[in-house]
Design an enzyme around this catalytic site. Structure first.
Site, mmCIF file in Angstrom:
data_model
loop_
_atom_site.group_PDB
_atom_site.id
_atom_site.type_symbol
_atom_site.label_atom_id
_atom_site.label_comp_id
_atom_site.label_asym_id
_atom_site.label_seq_id
_atom_site.Cartn_x
_atom_site.Cartn_y
_atom_site.Cartn_z
ATOM 1 N N GLU A 81 -26.885 87.618 -35.792
ATOM 2 C CA GLU A 81 -26.529 87.642 -34.365
ATOM 3 C C GLU A 81 -25.857 86.363 -33.870
ATOM 4 O O GLU A 81 -25.009 86.411 -32.969
ATOM 5 C CB GLU A 81 -27.776 87.941 -33.520
ATOM 6 C CG GLU A 81 -28.211 89.402 -33.519
ATOM 7 C CD GLU A 81 -29.131 89.748 -34.675
ATOM 8 O OE1 GLU A 81 -29.716 90.837 -34.648
ATOM 9 O OE2 GLU A 81 -29.268 88.929 -35.613
ATOM 10 N N GLY A 117 -29.958 94.549 -35.766
ATOM 11 C CA GLY A 117 -30.896 95.548 -35.265
ATOM 12 C C GLY A 117 -31.471 96.423 -36.358
ATOM 13 O O GLY A 117 -32.573 96.964 -36.214
ATOM 14 N N GLU A 134 -34.311 94.440 -37.743
ATOM 15 C CA GLU A 134 -35.345 94.458 -36.706
ATOM 16 C C GLU A 134 -36.078 95.797 -36.701
ATOM 17 O O GLU A 134 -37.299 95.846 -36.513
ATOM 18 C CB GLU A 134 -34.727 94.176 -35.348
ATOM 19 C CG GLU A 134 -34.250 92.734 -35.202
ATOM 20 C CD GLU A 134 -33.573 92.456 -33.870
ATOM 21 O OE1 GLU A 134 -34.131 91.701 -33.067
ATOM 22 O OE2 GLU A 134 -32.480 93.024 -33.633
ATOM 23 N N ALA A 188 -26.311 96.819 -34.656
ATOM 24 C CA ALA A 188 -26.119 97.553 -33.408
ATOM 25 C C ALA A 188 -24.633 97.835 -33.215
ATOM 26 O O ALA A 188 -23.775 97.160 -33.788
ATOM 27 C CB ALA A 188 -26.653 96.751 -32.231
#
Length: 260
Positions: free
Chosen positions: A135, A112, A115, A66
């Site tokens: 993360e 992300g 994900e 991200a």
């Protein structure tokens, strides 16, 4: 919608969605997520779209994570809303898509990005891919379904290890633990994804959508997976595709499905 961060092309009934920020390693920002939400949602009602291929531009990254600069100053409530919006509008929408979605993972799929790949129904990785959820190195945990989908795919113990250590794993390791379906040379990545999609395109679209709902129900604590399967199985009997499929079988010919 005119896309600024995505390349979107419909070809041979496959919707190609390419995240196009190679200079940022295709990092997810608000604009990318908004455009992804629109592209996936629009595909659901487009009869020309039989399946979706999701990838990242360039050879370095599928999605390297991200865009941290956008949320570094967020407070508690803003952080919760960020995750909630992502879940509802993008990641869950992909997982629940009634059109099969394949992720073609080239290079880094981190945070992300992993994900996003895990939300897809099938994952094909290039042999140079690196996958991970880093993360905790930022004082965070995965917020777009990573803690749930990783455990579903590889098991609780490996999910703890990957998230706790924040280590990246190779494409081959990802294949060994069931995180990706196939690993191929980078030059063959799209061709392998297309090979799978060509088979999928020949199947009954409404039956595929029913299969998505039934399989997902098995991982939803609020749903009864077996009852969902019964319901979806029954629903298939009320489709023209069921009549075509069974008639074609009995007549020893190839079925021609229309998604009706």
């Amino acid at each position: 919608m005119t896309y600024q961060q995505l390349l979107v092309e419909l070809k041979n009934n496959i919707l190609y969605i390419t995240i196009n920020r190679p200079n940022k390693l295709n990092a997810l920002n608000k604009e990318v997520l908004t455009e992804l939400a629109h592209a996936v949602d629009s595909a659901q009602t487009d009869r020309e779209v039989r399946a979706i291929l999701l990838t990242g531009a360039g050879e370095k990254a599928f999605v390297a994570g991200a865009d941290i600069s956008e949320f570094q100053s967020y407070n508690l409530e803003e952080g919760k809303q960020l995750a909630k919006d992502g879940h509802n509008q993008v990641f869950n929408a992909i997982e629940k898509s009634n059109k099969p979605v394949i992720a073609a993972i080239n290079g880094f799929a981190l945070g992300g990005g992993l994900e996003l790949a895990m939300a897809c129904h099938i994952r094909v990785a290039s042999d140079n891919a690196k996958l991970g959820l880093p993360e905790v190195t930022l004082g965070l945990i995965p917020g777009y379904g990573g803690t749930q989908r990783l455990a579903q795919l590889v098991g609780k113990g490996l999910a703890f290890e990957m998230i706790f250590t924040a280590d990246m794993i190779s494409a081959e390791k990802a294949h060994q633990i069931g995180l990706v379906n196939h690993v191929v040379p980078q030059s063959d990545l799209l061709a392998k994804a297309e090979e799978i999609l060509e088979k999928i395109k020949q199947r009954a679209p409404l039956a595929l959508a029913s299969a998505v709902r039934a399989i997902n129900a098995g991982f939803d604590p609020k749903a009864d997976g077996y009852q969902t399967e019964i319901d979806e199985f029954g629903n298939c009997f009320d489709t023209k595709d069921f009549k075509e499929g069974t008639t074609a079988f009995l007549e020893k010919r190839k079925a021609s499905f229309t998604g009706q």
